[in-house]
Design an enzyme around this catalytic site. Structure first.
Site, short mmCIF file in Angstrom:
data_model
loop_
_atom_site.label_atom_id
_atom_site.label_comp_id
_atom_site.label_asym_id
_atom_site.label_seq_id
_atom_site.Cartn_x
_atom_site.Cartn_y
_atom_site.Cartn_z
N SER A 72 4.76 44.22 -22.69
CA SER A 72 3.61 44.60 -22.81
C SER A 72 3.64 46.21 -22.55
CB SER A 72 2.60 43.91 -22.48
OG SER A 72 2.30 43.99 -20.89
N HIS B 34 3.05 49.68 -10.45
CA HIS B 34 2.88 48.33 -9.73
C HIS B 34 1.40 47.99 -9.97
CE1 HIS B 34 3.34 45.20 -6.81
NE2 HIS B 34 2.25 45.87 -6.12
N ASP C 131 8.92 48.71 -4.85
CA ASP C 131 7.64 49.19 -4.70
C ASP C 131 7.50 50.18 -3.58
OD1 ASP C 131 7.05 47.59 -6.82
OD2 ASP C 131 6.33 45.89 -5.26
#
Ligand code: GRF
Length: 210
Positions: free
Chosen positions: A19, A113, A154
């Protein structure tokens, strides 16, 4: 003014539904992002992200993480597959593997994130796990973070971050929906800043030039 900027050549790495890739393709198609997706690589076979790339006529390859003994070997294979496409920027878009690289790629790999780094991030914090942890902790704000990748999950210098409130009746699903809407704005903005040459990394900080 996106039309005066040279389109940045993007390589997109994904592992799932794609997506995030689709949003970038839609922005590019609408003339709202100075970029061109030149290649897509998936670390998993049979995912919708690969089908989306193919539908858009973008070269897509599966380089399965499980076929390699380490993240280092896998990342080397990914970079070798990308080399012919000469990307300017590698974008992680729902990429579920650790991506490691040499100094030549520092400041040229981004991730998004679905929380406010350095909270609720790192290995195991993906998808609904993030939003469940946010709700369990009782924090009153969450959000999304775009950052440069530095070889740890991250972790690299933060480019953009936006918050949204956590409400009393939020569930992981409602939070995920609102965070994803935020992500759809934030990632193209960060990539556009890169395309315009406006991001400067200074240690852990990223300065946005005006
Ligand atoms: C995004 O929510 C992003 O935060 C995370 O992966 C999710 C998207 O996956 N990195 P996809 O693009 O739908 O595959």
């Amino acid at each position: 003014m996106t039309e005066t900027i040279k389109p940045v050549r993007l390589a997109v790495l994904l592992s799932g539904s794609g997506s995030t890739l689709q949003n970038l393709l839609d922005r590019i198609g609408a003339g709202r992002l100075s970029a061109q997706v030149v290649a897509v690589i998936s670390s998993r076979a049979g995912v919708r992200g690969v089908a989306r790339a193919e539908a858009a006529g973008i070269p897509a390859q599966v380089i399965a993480r499980k076929a390699y003994a380490s993240s280092e070997e896998h990342s080397r294979a990914v970079l070798a597959a990308l080399a012919p496409y000469q990307p300017d920027l590698i974008v992680l878009a729902g990429y579920m593997s650790l991506f490691v690289f040499g100094p030549e790629w520092t400041g040229k790999v981004m991730n998004i994130h679905p929380a406010l780094i350095p909270a609720f991030c790192g290995q195991g914090f993906y998808g609904h796990h993030v939003h469940e942890a946010v709700l369990a902790s009782g924090v009153k704000v969450t959000g999304a973070t775009v950052h440069f990748v530095d070889g740890q999950y991250d972790h690299g210098p933060i480019i953009l971050q936006e918050t949204l409130p956590v409400t009393d009746d939020d569930t992981p699903d409602t939070l995920a929906e609102r965070v994803q809407a935020l992500e759809r704005e934030l990632y193209p903005r960060a990539i556009q800043l890169f395309a315009e040459g406006r991001l400067r990394i200074e240690g852990r900080r990223v300065r946005t030039l005006s």
